[in-house]
Design an enzyme around this catalytic site. Sequence first.
Site, PDB file in Angstrom:
ATOM      1  N   TRP A 223       0.769  -1.186   0.001  1.00  0.00           N
ATOM      2  CA  TRP A 223      -0.023   0.180  -0.146  1.00  0.00           C
ATOM      3  C   TRP A 223       0.835   1.089   0.035  1.00  0.00           C
ATOM      4  O   TRP A 223       0.767   2.339  -0.790  1.00  0.00           O
ATOM      5  CB  TRP A 223      -0.999  -0.060   1.162  1.00  0.00           C
ATOM      6  CG  TRP A 223      -1.822   1.359   1.277  1.00  0.00           C
ATOM      7  CD1 TRP A 223      -3.116   1.353   0.702  1.00  0.00           C
ATOM      8  CD2 TRP A 223      -1.572   2.549   1.932  1.00  0.00           C
ATOM      9  NE1 TRP A 223      -3.620   2.697   0.925  1.00  0.00           N
ATOM     10  CE2 TRP A 223      -2.647   3.420   1.617  1.00  0.00           C
ATOM     11  CE3 TRP A 223      -0.310   3.000   2.402  1.00  0.00           C
ATOM     12  CZ2 TRP A 223      -2.652   4.720   2.041  1.00  0.00           C
ATOM     13  CZ3 TRP A 223      -0.477   4.375   2.906  1.00  0.00           C
ATOM     14  CH2 TRP A 223      -1.455   5.173   2.618  1.00  0.00           C
TER      15      TRP A 223
ATOM     16  N   TYR B 147       1.329   4.022  -2.955  1.00  0.00           N
ATOM     17  CA  TYR B 147       0.838   5.431  -2.948  1.00  0.00           C
ATOM     18  C   TYR B 147       2.163   6.364  -2.983  1.00  0.00           C
ATOM     19  O   TYR B 147       1.849   7.311  -3.712  1.00  0.00           O
ATOM     20  CB  TYR B 147       0.631   5.574  -1.300  1.00  0.00           C
ATOM     21  CG  TYR B 147       0.006   6.945  -1.132  1.00  0.00           C
ATOM     22  CD1 TYR B 147      -1.485   7.341  -1.283  1.00  0.00           C
ATOM     23  CD2 TYR B 147       0.814   7.750  -0.295  1.00  0.00           C
ATOM     24  CE1 TYR B 147      -1.752   8.403  -1.027  1.00  0.00           C
ATOM     25  CE2 TYR B 147       0.617   9.113   0.045  1.00  0.00           C
ATOM     26  CZ  TYR B 147      -0.896   9.555  -0.360  1.00  0.00           C
ATOM     27  OH  TYR B 147      -1.292  10.649   0.118  1.00  0.00           O
TER      28      TYR B 147
ATOM     29  N   ASP C 297      -6.383  -0.659  -0.243  1.00  0.00           N
ATOM     30  CA  ASP C 297      -7.076   0.534   0.512  1.00  0.00           C
ATOM     31  C   ASP C 297      -8.299   0.538   0.843  1.00  0.00           C
ATOM     32  O   ASP C 297      -9.187   0.028  -0.008  1.00  0.00           O
ATOM     33  CB  ASP C 297      -6.684   1.678  -0.688  1.00  0.00           C
ATOM     34  CG  ASP C 297      -6.923   2.943   0.147  1.00  0.00           C
ATOM     35  OD1 ASP C 297      -6.278   3.443   0.655  1.00  0.00           O
ATOM     36  OD2 ASP C 297      -8.284   3.255  -0.298  1.00  0.00           O
TER      37      ASP C 297
END
Length: 295
Positions: free
Chosen positions: A231, A235, A251
């Site tokens: 994650w 990002y 997410d």
Amino acid sequence: MTDFDLALPVRRPYDWETLLGFLGSRAIRGVETVEAGRYWRSFRTGGGAGILSVSIAEGGDALLATVRCRGGADDGEVGARLRHVFDTEADIDAIHRRLGRDAHLSGHLRARPGLRVPGAWDPFELAVRAILGQQVSVAAARTLAGRLVAAHGEPVADGPAGTPDAVSHLFPSAGALAGADLGSIGLPRARARAISALAAACLADPDLFRPAASLEETVERLCRLPGIGPWTAHYVAMRGLGHRDAFPASDLGVLRALETAQGRPTPQEATRIAEAWRPWRAYGVLHLWLGDAAA
């Protein structure tokens, strides 16, 4: 002291208000703020440090930046970073052709036809912010980032006329954070160790965030660092390095936005759904985030 103005053309439609709202809700006190339709932030370049502001031109066809920098600044470098932060060159027609075919996204595109993926001035800064945001709310991450800046950031002054008091420090460098006591700002030990390791890795390898790397290579490289999983890596790739096909499959906001009467998808199912969005999955993520927040 170097002062200059820049005009950065944008492809329309361009959703300045939504982009400004996204940045404003995540603005770190000391480093950046949004006031009266204008974005302000401190910054470093290879030649110095300063403060800049960005607004949109009347008519919406360009962004207007005012820059003031001590020690000198390359307007080409500043312009390139701002184009990345504000995603001014997105091929919005191609994005809409691809994403508009998907029932999960077509309504979001009609609601926000000019949506962009907000970038970041510096990928190291964005990576630190992503670690701070792990398993906490946006507001909590923003509070931690503000404490980090107050404790370890370098003061900066002499901004353009009208610079708000909320812009007073530079975001801490990798050198400042590598050996810092990060527990003093209320950061859990695991996240403090992750930031220290990230800072040390940046000092050891100046090419850690090299922009030429593929998405897969970027994610793999970042996931080797302590405390960084898929994650966080996606990002950082999305906002810090401009990988517009990044997709943080786990997410919660994405999974919640993709939920149907049959239930909420797993990260693996979400990845299968988003396969049809390639190579623009990051834009799909932003649409889902904003739609989920508005629900």
